[in-house]
Design a protein around this motif. Structure first.
Motif, PDB file in Angstrom:
ATOM      1  N   ASN A   1     -14.243   5.006 -30.990  1.00 16.89           N
ATOM      2  CA  ASN A   1     -14.155   4.064 -32.099  1.00 16.89           C
ATOM      3  C   ASN A   1     -12.716   3.588 -32.248  1.00 16.89           C
TER       4      ASN A   1
ATOM      5  N   PHE B   1     -13.717  -2.791 -36.961  1.00 17.03           N
ATOM      6  CA  PHE B   1     -13.948  -1.713 -36.012  1.00 17.03           C
ATOM      7  C   PHE B   1     -14.699  -2.201 -34.789  1.00 17.03           C
TER       8      PHE B   1
ATOM      9  N   THR C   1     -16.025  -0.723 -30.491  1.00 21.70           N
ATOM     10  CA  THR C   1     -16.223   0.400 -29.592  1.00 21.70           C
ATOM     11  C   THR C   1     -15.416   0.178 -28.320  1.00 21.70           C
TER      12      THR C   1
ATOM     13  N   SER D   1     -13.999   8.112 -37.168  1.00 23.05           N
ATOM     14  CA  SER D   1     -14.297   9.095 -36.133  1.00 23.05           C
ATOM     15  C   SER D   1     -13.982  10.495 -36.638  1.00 23.05           C
TER      16      SER D   1
END
Lengths: 276, 174
Positions: A170, A179, A181, A215
């Protein structure tokens, strides 16, 4: 019955071949599919011992670069320390985070084996259960994120490198809360891809990418890299950003393992929430 | 323990050590590592002891896998090479290789630079092993070009290292 036994005796070689083939394919599918997977890993006494000794030889070549990195990090930490004292005079913030309530603790470990030429790369480090390292802890060094602990033994652990097509981290753009990935596409060891950043986000070439706050593994704001390129396609509402890593993943010496002290509490809470 | 078994065990260990300590660290152009450990499979005696041959190849592969953190791809590739070897032998040396009581080590080390048969035998073995290896490593069809590129480049380097090793262990002519 007699015929079945005869069949087995007659074809024992072929059956042995098939058995071994099934075993190896099983192992392969396991490592390709699951996160914490490999039965066969270099986190065991024998391989650890061999790699440690090999690394002792190799280490001499990198002593200078390793020293330079440490000096730089020292300078950075010193600058933080000095700047902090000047602030403390005017604004006194006490008991915000008392020493016994530190959320994260750090374990130093040495990389004894580093691969970066396959799709699924792992590091082996000296340090395991004895030092308090457990799987799913974050691994960083002074430049930024390196990976996540995958498997541990008594004295050694394997780290799923950020350069592993299986790893998902993350991450966000520094200073904003968009945010995304972080994933590797398996091509260049200097770059990773950040996906799922909405098109609304304002991004510029050279912006810093850091770890996100949602996270359990990494604390917030650990540097990862800078934005090199961003592209979208017509249909999706998201950017795919190519991120140039701060770390040279092909040249790693000492690393820090981050232990989240609250991880058990969080896991327990989540498990209870799921049960209900 | 007879001398054939002993020399094979010694070769097994020596190639494994060389593979792990030297050849896994070469990283030519950042991604090419030769795999000369398959010389063990290439040079295994051709008499009909298949179960031991399969088991030895599998063990060899799984130990390399353990050091490379690669699941079971080396084990599978070595096993398939072991399985395919009789056909490769038949193809390169003709159907009658079994009756000539072919001494494979002697033949390969002696004739490596002179005989096309030996060179073909080694090349086909290396290519089969590497195609299986990289196919299983990538495991996806959209990487097909990378699989081919790696197979070709690694095949060349493996062949070169194999020939070099064979040249070094070649018995001197006296």
């Amino acid at each position: 019955m007699q015929q079945i036994i005869n069949f087995f005796i007659k074809n024992s070689t072929k059956l042995l071949f098939l058995l071994l083939l099934v075993i190896s394919f099983g192992l392969i599918i396991q490592t390709h599919t699951f996160h914490q997977s490999s039965f066969i890993s270099s986190a065991n006494g024998v391989t650890g011992y061999v790699y440690e000794n090999v690394n002792n030889f190799k280490e001499y070549m990198h002593l200078k670069t390793e020293n330079d990195a440490l000096v730089l990090e020292n300078a950075y930490l010193k600058s933080i320390a000095y700047n902090n004292t000047s602030v403390k005079d005017s604004v006194e913030i006490k008991n915000l985070m008392p020493a016994e309530r530190q959320e994260y603790s750090i374990i130093v470990a040495k990389v004894i084996r580093n691969t970066f030429n396959t799709k699924e790369n792992y590091l082996t480090i000296k340090g395991g259960d004895k030092q308090g390292i457990q799987s799913d802890m974050g691994v960083i060094n002074s430049n930024g994120v390196i990976g996540i602990i995958e498997k541990t033994s008594k004295n050694y652990s394997t780290v799923q490198s950020i350069l592993n097509v299986k790893s998902k981290i993350n991450a966000k753009i520094k200073g904003s809360n968009h945010f995304g990935t972080l994933q590797w596409d398996g091509k260049n060891t200097g770059y990773v891809n950040l996906s799922d950043i909405p098109r609304l986000a304002e991004i510029y070439k050279g912006d810093t990418i850091v770890t996100g706050g949602i996270s359990k593994i990494f604390p917030e704001n650990i540097p990862i890299g800078v934005i090199e390129k961003a592209y979208t396609n017509e249909t999706s509402n998201y950017f795919t950003i190519s991120v140039r890593l701060f770390n040279d993943m092909t040249n790693l010496g000492y690393i820090y393992v981050i232990k989240n002290k609250d991880i058990e509490e969080i896991n327990q809470l989540e498990a209870e929430t799921k049960d209900e | 323990m007879n001398s054939v078994a002993f020399s094979n065990i010694a070769r097994f260990i020596a190639l494994l050590i060389a593979q792990i300590l030297i050849f896994n660290n070469i990283d030519l152009f950042g991604f090419i590592n030769p795999f000369p450990y398959i010389l063990f499979i290439i040079l295994f005696p051709t008499d009909n002891n298949k179960p031991i041959f399969y088991l030895a190849s599998f063990t060899l592969g799984i130990i390399v896998d353990m050091f490379e953190n690669s699941g079971g791809i080396h084990a599978a590739a070595s096993l398939i090479l072991a399985f395919a070897r009789p056909s490769i032998l038949k193809f390169s040396f003709g159907i009658s290789y079994q009756y000539h009581n072919l001494n494979i080590i002697k033949k390969v080390t002696k004739d490596i630079f002179t005989s096309l048969e030996v060179f073909g035998y080694i090349t086909i073995s290396v290519v089969i092993h590497h195609i299986v290896l990289f196919g299983l490593e990538f495991f996806r069809f959209n990487f097909i070009w990378e699989i081919l590129l790696r197979t070709i480049l690694t095949t060349v380097t493996t062949l070169l290292t194999c020939i070099l090793i064979l040249y070094l262990i070649k018995p001197s002519k006296k």
